[in-house]
Design an enzyme around this catalytic site. Structure first.
Site, short mmCIF file in Angstrom:
data_model
loop_
_atom_site.label_atom_id
_atom_site.label_comp_id
_atom_site.label_asym_id
_atom_site.label_seq_id
_atom_site.Cartn_x
_atom_site.Cartn_y
_atom_site.Cartn_z
N CYS A 176 34.55 52.02 66.04
CA CYS A 176 33.91 52.72 66.97
C CYS A 176 32.39 52.30 66.98
O CYS A 176 32.46 51.10 67.40
CB CYS A 176 33.38 54.70 66.70
SG CYS A 176 32.33 55.14 67.64
N ASP A 232 40.22 55.39 77.09
CA ASP A 232 39.77 55.96 76.03
C ASP A 232 37.98 55.86 76.57
O ASP A 232 37.68 54.97 77.58
CB ASP A 232 39.27 54.54 75.11
CG ASP A 232 37.78 54.58 74.39
OD1 ASP A 232 36.64 55.48 74.71
OD2 ASP A 232 37.56 54.51 73.33
N HIS A 267 40.13 57.58 72.66
CA HIS A 267 38.95 56.82 71.58
C HIS A 267 39.10 57.39 69.98
O HIS A 267 39.74 58.83 69.87
CB HIS A 267 37.53 57.05 72.00
CG HIS A 267 36.61 56.47 71.29
ND1 HIS A 267 35.78 55.17 71.09
CD2 HIS A 267 35.72 56.97 70.26
CE1 HIS A 267 35.24 54.70 70.39
NE2 HIS A 267 34.68 55.76 69.28
#
Length: 299
Positions: A176, A232, A267
């Site tokens: 991330c 995502d 994600h």
């Protein structure tokens, strides 16, 4: 869930002249600096999927090293008693160096690496007490300069070199927030390969973040494997396509870079302690990541 275990650690728990009591005090302070357990913003932890890797056979625990007069807290793990180890820098999510990141370090250590995860915004604040992610972003994460991060990663490599690591065989991986950093650091020429897990590729330039991965793609000095989720919502697939195009017109390392997109994943699909975890994608990504490092001399 296990806590960070530094009972076997000799990385930095004692210094010359320390008494046993001083060493214990130092270990306590280091634990406080790193964030034992999980960040409040991601509670409750999905205990049924969260992976816990034993420190048996490892030297593992909190460390500190100095960069520009500041003691950077970090977590390190390595096979006990071994030197000449390949090095992997493990870059945190926005939540800091908590148990998931420490566990990832131990996973690499079990494979023969010296893995180091620096707390890359320790100067800006402590993420552990935050329960609101936008507030965490505003109060701490948005105030972290890329230049500071790069310097702290340089410091982590210097620490590794002085503590059993072979930095000619260094790689970097991150998740991330840390995935974006992987791309940036791969342009510095200080690692041989990178693996970026769902790191943001585009963004607005600012004084603190003057360039984003798309801006440095053509100048990569180490090939990067990008692992991304097809669902995502924060990283549109058209930005992956733009990154691929930029890489195709770049250096040999840029052209050697690659993406894998997991259609079923969103994600944070590697984050085994969160509801976003997708085991099939996480397992495949881990296998690809370790193979990527080996194929590119980080082994």
């Amino acid at each position: 869930m296990s806590q960070l275990d530094d009972s076997r650690s000799d990385f930095d728990s004692l210094r010359p002249g320390d008494s046993t009591e001083q060493g214990a005090t130092r270990r306590t302070a280091l634990k406080a600096a790193i964030g034992v357990g999980y960040a409040a913003a991601v509670m409750p932890v999905m205990a049924q999927t969260a992976i816990s890797t034993s420190a048996e056979g490892l030297t593992a625990g909190p460390i500190k090293y100095t960069v520009n007069g500041f003691e950077v807290p970090a977590y390190a793990a390595a096979p006990a008693g071994k030197t000449g180890l390949p090095v992997v820098l493990v870059i945190q999510e926005i939540f800091g160096v908590h148990e998931y990141i420490a566990d990832t370090c131990r996973r690499f250590a079990k494979l023969g690496y010296l893995a180091i995860a620096p707390e890359l915004y320790a100067r800006q604040g402590d993420p552990r007490g935050y329960t609101d992610i936008p507030k965490l972003q505003a109060d701490i994460v948005s105030k972290v300069p890329d230049a500071q991060v790069i310097a702290d990663l340089d410091g982590a490599l210097a620490y590794a070199k002085a503590n059993g690591g072979d930095t000619s065989k260094a790689g970097i991986t991150g998740f991330c927030w840390g995935g974006r950093i992987v791309w940036l650091y791969a342009a510095t020429g200080k690692v041989k390969a990178g693996v970026a897990w769902y790191g943001r590729l585009v963004g607005q330039a600012s004084d603190l973040t003057p360039k984003h991965p798309i801006d440095i793609a053509a100048n990569l000095q180490a090939p990067v494997l990008g692992l991304y989720g097809g669902k995502d919502q924060g990283i549109p697939l058209d930005t992956v396509d733009k990154m691929k195009a930029a890489l195709a017109n770049g250096t040999a390392a840029a052209k050697a870079s690659s993406f894998v997109v997991y259609p079923e994943a969103g994600h944070a699909f590697h984050a085994d302690y969160r509801p976003s975890y997708v085991k099939s994608a996480a397992d495949d990504g881990w296998q690809r990541a370790t193979a990527w490092f080996k194929a590119n001399g980080v082994a």
